[in-house]
Design a protein around this motif. Structure first.
Motif, PDB file in Angstrom:
ATOM      1  N   ASP A  60       2.040   6.075   5.254  1.00  0.00           N
ATOM      2  CA  ASP A  60       2.173   5.406   3.966  1.00  0.00           C
ATOM      3  C   ASP A  60       1.944   6.375   2.808  1.00  0.00           C
ATOM      4  O   ASP A  60       2.098   6.003   1.653  1.00  0.00           O
ATOM      5  CB  ASP A  60       1.174   4.237   3.864  1.00  0.00           C
ATOM      6  CG  ASP A  60       1.812   2.923   4.306  1.00  0.00           C
ATOM      7  OD1 ASP A  60       3.044   2.870   4.388  1.00  0.00           O
ATOM      8  OD2 ASP A  60       1.070   1.959   4.563  1.00  0.00           O
ATOM      9  N   GLY A  61       1.507   7.577   3.136  1.00  0.00           N
ATOM     10  CA  GLY A  61       1.368   8.589   2.099  1.00  0.00           C
ATOM     11  C   GLY A  61      -0.023   8.721   1.523  1.00  0.00           C
ATOM     12  O   GLY A  61      -0.191   9.286   0.446  1.00  0.00           O
ATOM     13  N   ARG A  80     -10.124   3.643   0.690  1.00  0.00           N
ATOM     14  CA  ARG A  80      -9.398   2.384   0.552  1.00  0.00           C
ATOM     15  C   ARG A  80      -9.368   1.552   1.834  1.00  0.00           C
ATOM     16  O   ARG A  80      -9.253   0.337   1.791  1.00  0.00           O
ATOM     17  CB  ARG A  80      -7.939   2.659   0.126  1.00  0.00           C
ATOM     18  CG  ARG A  80      -7.797   3.227  -1.268  1.00  0.00           C
ATOM     19  CD  ARG A  80      -8.012   2.140  -2.328  1.00  0.00           C
ATOM     20  NE  ARG A  80      -7.100   1.026  -2.168  1.00  0.00           N
ATOM     21  CZ  ARG A  80      -5.890   0.953  -2.691  1.00  0.00           C
ATOM     22  NH1 ARG A  80      -5.445   1.939  -3.429  1.00  0.00           N
ATOM     23  NH2 ARG A  80      -5.140  -0.108  -2.485  1.00  0.00           N
ATOM     24  N   GLU A 135       2.406   1.788  -3.312  1.00  0.00           N
ATOM     25  CA  GLU A 135       1.414   2.218  -4.292  1.00  0.00           C
ATOM     26  C   GLU A 135       1.128   3.712  -4.133  1.00  0.00           C
ATOM     27  O   GLU A 135       1.058   4.455  -5.109  1.00  0.00           O
ATOM     28  CB  GLU A 135       0.142   1.391  -4.083  1.00  0.00           C
ATOM     29  CG  GLU A 135      -0.879   1.550  -5.172  1.00  0.00           C
ATOM     30  CD  GLU A 135      -2.201   0.920  -4.779  1.00  0.00           C
ATOM     31  OE1 GLU A 135      -2.195  -0.042  -3.988  1.00  0.00           O
ATOM     32  OE2 GLU A 135      -3.237   1.411  -5.260  1.00  0.00           O
ATOM     33  N   MET A 136       0.975   4.131  -2.869  1.00  0.00           N
ATOM     34  CA  MET A 136       0.698   5.547  -2.612  1.00  0.00           C
ATOM     35  C   MET A 136       1.856   6.415  -3.082  1.00  0.00           C
ATOM     36  O   MET A 136       1.684   7.576  -3.407  1.00  0.00           O
ATOM     37  CB  MET A 136       0.473   5.772  -1.114  1.00  0.00           C
ATOM     38  CG  MET A 136      -0.812   5.190  -0.577  1.00  0.00           C
ATOM     39  SD  MET A 136      -2.253   5.891  -1.353  1.00  0.00           S
ATOM     40  CE  MET A 136      -2.931   4.490  -2.170  1.00  0.00           C
ATOM     41  N   ARG A 137       3.047   5.854  -3.082  1.00  0.00           N
ATOM     42  CA  ARG A 137       4.213   6.610  -3.549  1.00  0.00           C
ATOM     43  C   ARG A 137       4.461   6.389  -5.034  1.00  0.00           C
ATOM     44  O   ARG A 137       5.534   6.685  -5.547  1.00  0.00           O
ATOM     45  CB  ARG A 137       5.435   6.228  -2.724  1.00  0.00           C
ATOM     46  CG  ARG A 137       5.366   6.841  -1.342  1.00  0.00           C
ATOM     47  CD  ARG A 137       6.558   6.497  -0.492  1.00  0.00           C
ATOM     48  NE  ARG A 137       6.709   7.463   0.590  1.00  0.00           N
ATOM     49  CZ  ARG A 137       5.891   7.567   1.614  1.00  0.00           C
ATOM     50  NH1 ARG A 137       4.861   6.760   1.714  1.00  0.00           N
ATOM     51  NH2 ARG A 137       6.085   8.470   2.553  1.00  0.00           N
ATOM     52  N   PHE A 190       0.819  -1.218   0.000  1.00  0.00           N
ATOM     53  CA  PHE A 190       0.000   0.000   0.000  1.00  0.00           C
ATOM     54  C   PHE A 190       0.855   1.272   0.000  1.00  0.00           C
ATOM     55  O   PHE A 190       0.631   2.190  -0.783  1.00  0.00           O
ATOM     56  CB  PHE A 190      -0.945  -0.011   1.200  1.00  0.00           C
ATOM     57  CG  PHE A 190      -1.901   1.139   1.226  1.00  0.00           C
ATOM     58  CD1 PHE A 190      -2.946   1.209   0.331  1.00  0.00           C
ATOM     59  CD2 PHE A 190      -1.751   2.169   2.151  1.00  0.00           C
ATOM     60  CE1 PHE A 190      -3.837   2.270   0.355  1.00  0.00           C
ATOM     61  CE2 PHE A 190      -2.638   3.236   2.177  1.00  0.00           C
ATOM     62  CZ  PHE A 190      -3.675   3.277   1.281  1.00  0.00           C
ATOM     63  N   GLY A 191       1.850   1.308   0.876  1.00  0.00           N
ATOM     64  CA  GLY A 191       2.707   2.491   0.961  1.00  0.00           C
ATOM     65  C   GLY A 191       3.462   2.740  -0.334  1.00  0.00           C
ATOM     66  O   GLY A 191       3.684   3.884  -0.732  1.00  0.00           O
ATOM     67  N   ARG A 213      -8.543   9.294   0.442  1.00  0.00           N
ATOM     68  CA  ARG A 213      -8.091   7.970   0.032  1.00  0.00           C
ATOM     69  C   ARG A 213      -8.106   6.991   1.203  1.00  0.00           C
ATOM     70  O   ARG A 213      -8.432   5.816   1.032  1.00  0.00           O
ATOM     71  CB  ARG A 213      -6.672   8.087  -0.499  1.00  0.00           C
ATOM     72  CG  ARG A 213      -6.383   7.121  -1.602  1.00  0.00           C
ATOM     73  CD  ARG A 213      -4.985   7.361  -2.052  1.00  0.00           C
ATOM     74  NE  ARG A 213      -4.976   8.191  -3.244  1.00  0.00           N
ATOM     75  CZ  ARG A 213      -4.797   7.670  -4.463  1.00  0.00           C
ATOM     76  NH1 ARG A 213      -4.643   6.394  -4.608  1.00  0.00           N
ATOM     77  NH2 ARG A 213      -4.765   8.447  -5.511  1.00  0.00           N
TER      78      ARG A 213
END
Ligand SMILES: Nc1ncnc2c1ncn2[C@@H]1O[C@H](COP(=O)(O)OP(=O)(O)O)[C@@H](O)[C@H]1O
Ligand SMILES: [Mg+2]
Lengths: 376, 309
Positions: free
Chosen positions: B210-211, B220, A101-103, A98-99, B216
């Motif tokens: 996690d950004g 999600r 993907e977010m980046r 997930f992290g 979102r």
């Protein structure tokens, strides 16, 4: 180069000041442990480093860059939470990715990263499971995997092992240490467990009430504590604190153990080792001080053959004898206090008997009774 | 339980006391029995009777000339029933979706640790405490072109403003949606809020690190874990929609004409005012089938969930 530099950070919630002028810096690759009783502000400091809580004043630098007002995402940081904080609706693979993907990491690279950490942490067979289908130890691994996948500059661990049972905790502790040695990552790790702190840390910061009392290597913190709180917090069973009066003897100083019950009897006297610094003691002759002796500073007198231990002799009355297997913990009255002593497993001591001991005064520490600060 | 009432199986003295034991054992059943019988009779008995009537040629009064499923055939050929059924789909769909969206947004909004949360929560929940009749009457005034919103805005000087859905046979069904959503979305909000409160704060923190941005995070991570809540909310709203009767009676009375008829008002009109008991019963049974179609899968999944959990 310092990976993380915290300068004079304060944090207040309403009218309570939770962090008081915290300053510390961590070198790249260093394992720093924040330890302290719960409620002392450890998590708050972690959240401040992560950017989850804004600081009230002060500055935080990561890799030389001022990030005090950066969002969590803008800081190159990953965190492992006490509750693991795995995303419940995603499987392990999605949790780890997930992290990334977010980046906006491309899918192929993401899969590569997931495979890498899964192998590193031996969770490859779990990749398609949901967090609810994992045991506590497995969740813990996934949480670490999620942090490792991003390869950030700094890892934050907030009491990551406190929800595991004792055996698993020891196993994971070793594993974290191995990972750190292997990957050379920079880690800030929070715990209230002093054994975790001693075993894992390159340096330990002992906190109380929002202040860092002492920052040093495990050896420094353990053997050279700055005050009674640090001395008592580190080590298990904890250090014995024995009220004494400092008197000037013939060729040095003597600590007279205070005995409330029996003021007339001959008091127990422990000589202060001549080779140790006596400057600080000069002004305190006649003063009431606290002598700090760790349980392992005592040795049964009969065992002198096995050790080259040459301390001061004394005799005590054993009140409780607790065999732990590896050694025997002896409770005995020493002056006014009940002291704990760690004896070898072969000791034949029984409760109610008198025991001859030697005490290693060269490792003893002395504190001021009122301020609890270290004297010598 | 008193200690000296021993079980009848213990011999001697015990046997003499066994009468008390028997009474004690049967008393609860005895007390519950009448209400159980009444419930069985009035709920399941009348359901059965309705079904029987739907197979007959009853008009003003029940009578028992069986005509098979002819009433059902008449029902599906009936223009007014088709309007009612279509209305139910439109009304039910819009009502459920709007309640979910509004309830969820309100819940997310309230979950941001705002001040006066307790007061706001109560305000949002209040409509649920009202009877649907009251809701219907209030909205009938509000939507009445000559009295309510339209008159108000015109009195502010916007002379051309028109908002006459209540009397427009194409739009009147949407006034039902407005009133029903106003009534029920606070309740849906409460459901969602409870779900959101169960989500660990550290999930938000982990996702922030996690950004992920806040929208979102909700899309999600939070929403997927609220799936059971969405499911329960849909179940509850769906059966409210199917049973809607009082709101229609108070707000539009089924009109203009029969433009806002729902199956429940259709059933009432035919059974009790138009002397078509057979046809009305058939429509009632169709509604029952609708409710069962929703309820049975729901109960099934609930019970299965309990066994697994
Ligand atoms: N959001 C908050 N609002 C008010 N007080 C808080 C908040 N978070 C933490 N505190 C207070 O700050 C102190 C330190 O908390 P914390 O950092 O969680 O301690 P630790 O992690 O060392 O157990 C506690 O006394 C706690 O009550
Ligand atoms: Mg904490």
């Amino acid at each position: 180069m310092s990976a993380l530099n915290i300068r004079h950070v304060d944090k207040t919630f309403g009218s309570t000041q939770v962090l008081k002028d915290i300053s510390l810096s961590i070198d790249s690759g260093e394992f720093l442990i924040l330890v302290g009783p719960s409620g002392c502000g450890k998590s708050t400091l972690m959240n401040a480093i992560a950017g989850l809580e804004p600081v009230t004043s002060g500055e935080i630098q990561i890799g030389g860059e001022d990030v005090t007002w950066h969002t969590p995402a803008e800081r190159d940081i990953a965190m492992v939470f006490q509750s693991y904080a795995l995303y419940p609706s995603m499987n392990v693979r999605q949790n780890i990715a997930f992290g990334l993907e977010m980046r906006k990491m491309p899918k192929a690279q993401r899969e590569e990263a997931v495979a890498r950490v899964a192998e590193l942490l031996q969770i490859t067979p779990l990749l398609d499971r949901k967090p609810s289908q994992l045991s506590g130890g497995q969740r813990q691994r996934v949480a670490m995997g999620r942090a490792l996948a991003r390869e950030p500059q700094i890892y934050l661990f907030d009491e990551p092992l406190s929800n595991l049972d004792a055996k698993l905790r020891v196993e994971m502790r070793t594993e974290i240490k191995k990972l750190h040695q292997r990957l050379g990552t920079t880690i800030v790790y929070v715990t209230h467990d002093q054994i975790e702190a001693m075993t894992l840390a390159d340096r330990i910061a002992v906190m109380r009430d929002g202040e860092i009392l002492q920052l040093g290597t495990p050896d420094e913190v353990y053997n050279d504590p700055v005050d009674m709180f640090v001395a008592g917090f580190m080590g298990s069973p904890s250090m014995n604190f024995i009220p004494v009066t400092l008197v000037s003897g013939g060729d040095g100083y003597v600590l007279r153990v205070l005995d409330g019950d029996d003021p007339t009897g001959a008091p127990l006297e422990l000589p202060w080792p001549a080779e140790r610094d006596a400057q600080a003691l000069q002004a305190r002759v006649g003063e009431r001080l606290i002598l700090g002796l760790r349980p392992e500073h005592f040795v049964e007198d009969e065992t002198r053959m096995e050790t080259s231990f040459d301390g001061t002799r004394l005799e005590v009355m054993a009140t409780v004898v607790e065999p732990t297997g590896a050694d025997i913990l002896l409770q005995a009255t020493l002056g006014e206090t009940e002291a704990t002593m760690r004896l070898g497993p072969k000791s034949r001591v029984a409760a109610g008997e008198r025991v001859a001991l030697r005490v290693d005064m060269s490792r003893a520490v002395l504190f001021e009774a009122t301020s609890q600060r270290r004297v010598a | 339980m008193s200690p000296h009432v021993s079980s009848p199986r213990v011999g001697g003295k015990g046997r003499r006391r066994s009468l008390a034991g028997q009474v004690e054992r049967f008393l609860p059943r005895l007390v519950v029995a009448p209400s159980l019988a009444v419930a069985l009779f009035f709920v399941y008995g009348y359901m059965l009777w309705t079904f029987v009537l739907s197979l007959t040629d009853s008009r003003m009064l029940p009578q028992y000339d069986f005509v098979g499923f002819a009433q059902y055939a008449r029902l599906f050929a009936n223009e007014r029933w088709n309007v009612a059924a279509t209305n139910l789909v439109v009304f039910g769909g819009l009502f459920i979706v709007s309640c979910l969206v509004i309830g969820l947004l309100l819940a997310i909004f309230l979950d941001q640790r705002i001040r006066q949360e307790g007061a706001l929560r109560t305000i949002y929940l209040y409509p649920m405490a009202l009877s649907l009749i009251v809701t219907g009457v209030v909205w009938r005034w509000l939507l009445n072109p000559g009295l309510g919103i339209q008159a108000l805005v015109r009195s502010w000087g916007f002379e051309d403003f028109t908002f006459n859905w209540l009397v427009d046979s194409d739009m009147a069904i949407y006034t039902l949606v407005i009133a029903a959503v106003w009534q029920a979305s606070g309740f849906v909000m409460a459901l969602f809020l409870a779900g959101l409160r169960g989500i660990d704060d550290s999930l938000f923190q982990a996702a922030a690190l996690d950004g992920a941005s806040l929208p979102r995070i909700y899309l999600r991570i939070v929403l997927p874990s609220l799936r059971p809540v969405v499911f329960s909310a849909v179940m509850i709203l769906a059966h409210i929609a199917i049973k809607s009767f009082d709101l229609v009676m108070a707000l539009t009375g089924g009109g203009p004409g029969y433009a806002t008829d729902l199956p429940a008002t259709f059933m009432y009109a035919h059974t009790f005012t138009r002397g078509q008991i057979g046809l009305g019963s058939a429509s009632a049974i169709m509604m029952l089938c609708g409710v069962l179609a929703i309820l049975v899968p729901y109960l099934y999944s609930e019970l299965r969930g309990q066994r697994n959990g």
